[in-house]
Design an enzyme around this catalytic site. Sequence first.
Site, PDB file in Angstrom:
ATOM      1  N   GLY A 198      78.646  95.933 -71.027  1.00 39.09           N
ATOM      2  CA  GLY A 198      79.998  95.439 -70.774  1.00 39.09           C
ATOM      3  C   GLY A 198      79.922  94.027 -70.227  1.00 39.09           C
ATOM      4  N   GLN A 213      82.519  86.384 -66.055  1.00 41.36           N
ATOM      5  CA  GLN A 213      81.054  86.311 -66.029  1.00 41.36           C
ATOM      6  C   GLN A 213      80.510  85.205 -66.927  1.00 41.36           C
ATOM      7  OE1 GLN A 213      80.764  90.780 -66.759  1.00 41.36           O
ATOM      8  NE2 GLN A 213      78.999  90.442 -65.447  1.00 41.36           N
ATOM      9  N   LEU A 253      75.421  92.561 -65.032  1.00 44.97           N
ATOM     10  CA  LEU A 253      74.644  91.399 -65.487  1.00 44.97           C
ATOM     11  C   LEU A 253      74.739  90.230 -64.501  1.00 44.97           C
ATOM     12  CD1 LEU A 253      75.479  91.466 -69.314  1.00 44.97           C
ATOM     13  CD2 LEU A 253      73.300  92.060 -68.245  1.00 44.97           C
TER      14      LEU A 253
HETATM   15 ZN    ZN Z   1      79.734  93.654 -64.035  1.00 47.13          ZN
END
Ligand code: ZN
Length: 175
Positions: A44, A49, A99
């Site tokens: 995901g 991000q 991540l």
């Molecule tokens: Zn995350």
Amino acid sequence: MVVPIILFGSPILRKNSIEITEEDDYQKYTDDLFNTIRKAEGIGLAAPQISLSKRIFVIDTTPLVGIDTMSVEKFEGVFINPVILDREREKVSMSEGCLSIPGIYEEVIRSQKIYVRYMDLQLKVHEEELDGLKARIFQHEYDHLQGILFVDRINILRRKLLTGKLNRIKKGKII
Ligand code: ZN
């Protein structure tokens, strides 16, 4: 394009993302998100991000499909302006990672089942029920759009134990 993933400590991960409009190049955002998640072998990835404060995320469970102990079905999609309309009261605990917070995996308690609304790449509106791993990833990515990270949802003692590791990620020294 594969885009660098923003790490814990960056202010953009703490912002409330803004809604996608027709003026947004959401096709490009989607391509960048999918290219980046595949390179990173994640399941995901939310726009903040990759330095984009917009309400869009992608999910792709492919890296978990075929792992004997998990029996995960392939679930792949882009979720534009997602909303969680309802959360079932029954909660489950599951280990999560992110991540943006490499090397840290912790148990997080979330709803087992949720009812959601989102738009796809054609801006068609969908409403559906998600459960299990799908609901889990959706809730994690949806949190990113609110500036919430999974380490905010773990118990305070575990969080204290992780302070050193989190500070090292913040300073750019991963692990
Ligand atoms: Zn995350």
